[in-house]
Design a protein around this motif. Sequence first.
Motif, PDB file in Angstrom:
ATOM      1  N   ASP A 258       0.844  -1.188   0.000  1.00  0.00           N
ATOM      2  CA  ASP A 258       0.000   0.000   0.000  1.00  0.00           C
ATOM      3  C   ASP A 258       0.884   1.245   0.000  1.00  0.00           C
ATOM      4  O   ASP A 258       1.620   1.492   0.955  1.00  0.00           O
ATOM      5  N   ALA A 259       0.799   2.035  -1.056  1.00  0.00           N
ATOM      6  CA  ALA A 259       1.696   3.185  -1.207  1.00  0.00           C
ATOM      7  C   ALA A 259       1.398   4.302  -0.225  1.00  0.00           C
ATOM      8  O   ALA A 259       2.261   5.141   0.045  1.00  0.00           O
ATOM      9  N   GLN A 260       0.173   4.325   0.314  1.00  0.00           N
ATOM     10  CA  GLN A 260      -0.216   5.389   1.232  1.00  0.00           C
ATOM     11  C   GLN A 260      -0.242   4.956   2.693  1.00  0.00           C
ATOM     12  O   GLN A 260       0.011   5.769   3.580  1.00  0.00           O
ATOM     13  N   THR A 261      -0.576   3.715   2.962  1.00  0.00           N
ATOM     14  CA  THR A 261      -0.848   3.267   4.330  1.00  0.00           C
ATOM     15  C   THR A 261       0.166   2.237   4.786  1.00  0.00           C
ATOM     16  O   THR A 261       0.331   1.195   4.144  1.00  0.00           O
ATOM     17  N   GLU A 262       0.821   2.507   5.913  1.00  0.00           N
ATOM     18  CA  GLU A 262       1.781   1.563   6.475  1.00  0.00           C
ATOM     19  C   GLU A 262       1.097   0.514   7.342  1.00  0.00           C
ATOM     20  O   GLU A 262       1.424  -0.675   7.257  1.00  0.00           O
ATOM     21  N   LEU A 263       0.182   0.956   8.192  1.00  0.00           N
ATOM     22  CA  LEU A 263      -0.504   0.070   9.127  1.00  0.00           C
ATOM     23  C   LEU A 263      -1.998   0.315   9.076  1.00  0.00           C
ATOM     24  O   LEU A 263      -2.452   1.451   8.863  1.00  0.00           O
ATOM     25  N   CYS A 264      -2.775  -0.749   9.330  1.00  0.00           N
ATOM     26  CA  CYS A 264      -4.211  -0.565   9.481  1.00  0.00           C
ATOM     27  C   CYS A 264      -4.763  -1.565  10.484  1.00  0.00           C
ATOM     28  O   CYS A 264      -4.132  -2.565  10.813  1.00  0.00           O
ATOM     29  N   THR A 265      -5.957  -1.260  10.980  1.00  0.00           N
ATOM     30  CA  THR A 265      -6.728  -2.192  11.788  1.00  0.00           C
ATOM     31  C   THR A 265      -8.081  -2.397  11.113  1.00  0.00           C
ATOM     32  O   THR A 265      -8.483  -1.614  10.241  1.00  0.00           O
ATOM     33  N   LEU A 266      -8.783  -3.454  11.540  1.00  0.00           N
ATOM     34  CA  LEU A 266     -10.038  -3.847  10.915  1.00  0.00           C
ATOM     35  C   LEU A 266     -11.167  -3.873  11.944  1.00  0.00           C
ATOM     36  O   LEU A 266     -10.923  -3.944  13.150  1.00  0.00           O
ATOM     37  N   THR A 278      -6.212   3.726   9.979  1.00  0.00           N
ATOM     38  CA  THR A 278      -4.903   3.654   9.337  1.00  0.00           C
ATOM     39  C   THR A 278      -3.910   4.468  10.148  1.00  0.00           C
ATOM     40  O   THR A 278      -4.284   5.453  10.803  1.00  0.00           O
ATOM     41  N   PHE A 279      -2.636   4.051  10.090  1.00  0.00           N
ATOM     42  CA  PHE A 279      -1.620   4.673  10.922  1.00  0.00           C
ATOM     43  C   PHE A 279      -0.283   4.722  10.191  1.00  0.00           C
ATOM     44  O   PHE A 279      -0.006   3.892   9.326  1.00  0.00           O
ATOM     45  N   LYS A 280       0.542   5.667  10.592  1.00  0.00           N
ATOM     46  CA  LYS A 280       1.965   5.584  10.325  1.00  0.00           C
ATOM     47  C   LYS A 280       2.586   4.662  11.384  1.00  0.00           C
ATOM     48  O   LYS A 280       2.170   4.658  12.551  1.00  0.00           O
ATOM     49  N   PHE A 281       3.561   3.884  10.975  1.00  0.00           N
ATOM     50  CA  PHE A 281       4.145   2.902  11.880  1.00  0.00           C
ATOM     51  C   PHE A 281       4.625   3.552  13.169  1.00  0.00           C
ATOM     52  O   PHE A 281       4.330   3.070  14.276  1.00  0.00           O
ATOM     53  N   ASN A 282       5.345   4.649  13.033  1.00  0.00           N
ATOM     54  CA  ASN A 282       5.946   5.267  14.222  1.00  0.00           C
ATOM     55  C   ASN A 282       4.950   5.993  15.099  1.00  0.00           C
ATOM     56  O   ASN A 282       5.294   6.413  16.217  1.00  0.00           O
ATOM     57  N   ASP A 283       3.721   6.141  14.647  1.00  0.00           N
ATOM     58  CA  ASP A 283       2.678   6.713  15.503  1.00  0.00           C
ATOM     59  C   ASP A 283       2.138   5.695  16.500  1.00  0.00           C
ATOM     60  O   ASP A 283       1.560   6.067  17.521  1.00  0.00           O
ATOM     61  N   ILE A 284       2.327   4.407  16.196  1.00  0.00           N
ATOM     62  CA  ILE A 284       1.844   3.342  17.066  1.00  0.00           C
ATOM     63  C   ILE A 284       2.985   2.685  17.817  1.00  0.00           C
ATOM     64  O   ILE A 284       2.889   2.393  19.028  1.00  0.00           O
ATOM     65  N   PHE A 285       4.081   2.447  17.135  1.00  0.00           N
ATOM     66  CA  PHE A 285       5.213   1.748  17.734  1.00  0.00           C
ATOM     67  C   PHE A 285       6.414   2.690  17.801  1.00  0.00           C
ATOM     68  O   PHE A 285       6.782   3.331  16.817  1.00  0.00           O
ATOM     69  N   ASN A 286       7.006   2.774  18.951  1.00  0.00           N
ATOM     70  CA  ASN A 286       8.164   3.679  19.104  1.00  0.00           C
ATOM     71  C   ASN A 286       9.161   3.093  20.083  1.00  0.00           C
ATOM     72  O   ASN A 286       8.960   2.056  20.662  1.00  0.00           O
TER      73      ASN A 286
END
Length: 286
Positions: A258-266, A278-286
């Motif tokens: 996915d060119a726009q979305t790194e992470l998602c939940t359902l 949808t999330f950027k990876f570093n917004d959830i995991f740091n």
Amino acid sequence: MKIYPIETGNFKLDGGAMFGVVPKSLWQRTNPADNKNLIDLSMRCMLIEDGERLILIDTGLGNKQSDKFFSYYYLFGNFSLDSSLAKYGFHRDDITDVFLTHLHFDHCGGAIEWNENKTFYQPAFKNAKFWSNENHWNWATIPNAREKASFLKENINPIEESGQLNFVNLPKLDFLEKSELGFDILFANGHTDKQMIPHIQYQGKTLVFMADLLPTTGHIPLPYIMGYDTRPLLSLDEKQKFLNKAADEEFFLFLEHDAQTELCTLQHTEKGVRLKDTFKFNDIFN
């Protein structure tokens, strides 16, 4: 443990091929096409730093193919595997393990490179073990006519010739199998035989590297299955089981293409499982 998203580049593929029997009027709502009917895709890999191990999941296209070959895939953007590794202070020689979800060229092409004089191919990660599984390896090295153009000998044979090839254990039953690399693997057979989907326990969450079981958020509805899948009805069944489990257990899905979305939940809805956030990876995991 520390995990990093590794952007190796962007490319384009035909939108119709990416969505199979689904009409363009539907899939273009989430994945708009250009005037050649091409959609933007990523080749987003994952780096896992775990003790003395540095594990790279998939490698992108690499750079050894001809200009003619690359012209078919409309590469764009400034990402590269080396620059992404360097962003986090790593070099490809630091990689201890390269885990290949499957051996299609956009997932394993970066595993092999030309030598300095372009006289032979060599592993691009000289200190790493390369991980596949025996069933998929046999499937890829004696390819069917449908997938032959995706299983390129120059990406595959040099891995075995180098002596760096290893196989993970195959599951005895249809459930997650603990791997030698410390994470669980779901084996999926609809896209290609014995594709491996890593499930990683990280910071109290289940993080799933989706490979081609779910290429983009636009593929979440059940019938949205790639024309590239060798067994589309099996893909349908595998997707349904996985998506329900992912929604039930609040998995975080790491999207390779996915060119726009790194992470998602359902989430569950009246229309079935659908995108939640949808999330950027570093917004959830740091």
